[in-house]
Each structure stands twice: as C-alpha cells, then as structure tokens.
Design an enzyme around this catalytic site. Structure first.
Site, mmCIF file in Angstrom:
data_model
loop_
_atom_site.group_PDB
_atom_site.id
_atom_site.type_symbol
_atom_site.label_atom_id
_atom_site.label_comp_id
_atom_site.label_asym_id
_atom_site.label_seq_id
_atom_site.Cartn_x
_atom_site.Cartn_y
_atom_site.Cartn_z
ATOM 1 N N SER A 51 61.991 97.477 14.500
ATOM 2 C CA SER A 51 62.943 96.542 15.114
ATOM 3 C C SER A 51 64.257 97.225 15.436
ATOM 4 C CB SER A 51 63.178 95.347 14.191
ATOM 5 O OG SER A 51 63.766 95.757 12.957
ATOM 6 N N ARG A 67 65.051 97.446 19.422
ATOM 7 C CA ARG A 67 66.154 96.593 19.872
ATOM 8 C C ARG A 67 67.185 97.405 20.661
ATOM 9 N NH1 ARG A 67 67.407 95.001 15.414
ATOM 10 N NH2 ARG A 67 66.467 92.919 15.348
ATOM 11 N N ASN A 110 67.508 97.039 24.948
ATOM 12 C CA ASN A 110 68.740 96.557 25.576
ATOM 13 C C ASN A 110 69.379 97.618 26.466
ATOM 14 O OD1 ASN A 110 69.796 93.722 24.487
ATOM 15 N ND2 ASN A 110 68.713 94.726 22.815
#
Length: 259
Positions: free
Chosen positions: A195, A199, A203
């Site tokens: 994660s 993440r 982005n």
C-alpha cells in the site's frame, strides 16, 4: 511542445517515450539509471541544505534557511509525538528524511515535461524519466525498506518469542484458529509495503501523465490547463510525502507495541 515527438510516433509514442526510464542491464538486474541518479541527487540536495542550516544555526535572529528548516523539523517532530508511542531516537530523523526526500522527488513533477528530456536528448540520452516517485521500483524500494524496519523493531522490542506468539495468536487466541491468524497477519504485514509503494506511485504517475497529456495539446491551450493543474498538484505532492511519512511512523509505532 510535443511537436517533435508527434513526428516520430504520434501521441502514443510521445507518452511512451516520456514514461520509459533510462535503463541499463537486462532482466532482474535491470537498473533504472535516471531514477537512481535523481534519487541520489535529490537526497544530496536535502542533506546539503539541512547541514548548511545546522552549521549556520544561531540563537540570534535566524536567517530564512534556518527558519524554513526549523519549521519543517518542528512539523515532523509534532507528527512523531502524536503518532509514535514508543521510545526510539531514530524515528524522528527517519520521518524527517522520508518527508523531505519524497517531497523533493515529487517536486520534480512540476518541471516542464520536455525540459530535462530534451537536455538528455542533446547529450545523447534516448530516455530520461525525471520523477523518481513515478517509478514503481523507487516507491517499492522505499516501502520495502520500511517493511524491513518494521520486522527488525518487532523482533528487537518484542523479542522473537513474543513476536511469534503475537503473529500466531492475534487476534484470536485459540489454538484451532492459528492457521487463520497466520494467514490474516501475513496479509496484514505484506499489505503495508504494498500500500505504501502503490499509493505514492499511483498518485504521482497519474499526475505526470496528466502533464504529458497537457503537453500534447496546442501551445495556446497549455497555459490555461497546466498552471491550474500545477497549483493543485503542489497539494498532491505535499500530501503524498506527508502520508508516506505518517504511515511509516504509525507502522513503526505498532512494531514497538505488545498485544
């Protein structure tokens, strides 16, 4: 503009070119040279300015650099005090390094998408990807490093025996549920680096792709779209660095706690 890239491969070729790293080697041993270079360079920039601020620190009227560095240090220290409940002198410097380093890597996304690739082309580099955090290898490299720290401090603070007991008997303490606990805790531990890495990568990759798509538009449209997106992207850049830092602090705090 992206006119020259259009001539060699159209919009798809232009996008692929800007998202392809400068690589060396083959297979598992492939190195993304541009990611390594910009990561090390930006890390050196961070160390240089913070060291300079420390050397010039004064109890009298501080200069702009000292004010700026003290503001960041105080901000990070507040996050550590709020989120970390153990005793470890490494956590605050680690959190500061993560926040500043990730922020600097993300900030490269604000440069014009053709600026450094054109410079690289002029000196003979076929590809040049300038935002390290848009490279999955970089984000996973950092997240896996955090994962190893989690395991290290879990073993050091709790001890191998207590760590194994917690892994096998939490959240359910019955012997019959040990396989379920083992599966649940394995997934939980592995989800942390996955994660963290995905993440940040997702982005920043999406943000870079939008800048590239804007660069494909006619020149008279680009300013109207690139400036607002750049202003909004400053928030994303800062937020992603903050999230990576805070989650690292929280995960290491959990590694220092016993259930």
């Amino acid at each position: 503009m992206a006119t020259e890239a259009h001539d060699t491969g159209g919009a798809t070729g232009y996008i692929v070119h800007h998202l392809t790293p400068l690589s060396s080697g083959e297979g598992f041993w492939t190195l993304h040279v541009d990611t390594l270079f910009f990561s090390v360079f930006l890390g050196a920039v961070f160390l240089f300015f913070f060291r300079k601020a420390a050397e010039q620190a004064t109890a009298d009227v501080p200069g702009p650099l000292q004010n700026f560095v003290e503001m960041i240090v105080e901000f990070v220290d507040t996050q550590v005090k709020d989120s970390f409940h153990g005793r470890n002198a490494l956590i605050a410097p680690l959190a500061l390094s993560i926040f500043a380093w990730v922020f600097l890597m993300n900030t490269m996304d604000l440069l014009p998408v053709d600026l450094l690739p054109d410079v690289g082309k002029a000196i003979g580099l076929e590809y040049l990807r300038v935002v390290p955090s848009t490279d999955l290898n970089a984000t996973f490299g950092m997240s896996i490093s955090v994962f190893f720290l989690i395991i290290f401090y879990s073993l050091k603070v709790k001890g191998p025996g207590h760590f194994a007991m917690e892994f096998l008997f939490h959240p359910f303490s019955h012997w019959a549920l040990v396989p379920f606990n083992l599966l649940l805790n394995t997934v939980e531990y592995l989800a942390k680096p996955v994660s963290l890495g995905l993440r940040l990568f997702g982005n920043m990759y999406a943000g870079e792709l939008i800048f590239i798509l804007i660069a494909l538009l006619p020149w008279w449209v680009q300013p109207a779209l690139s400036f607002p997106w750049a202003v909004f992207h400053i928030l994303i850049i800062t937020l992603q660095a903050f999230i990576f830092m805070v989650l690292t602090i929280v995960y290491l705090s959990l590694a220092h706690e016993n259930h």
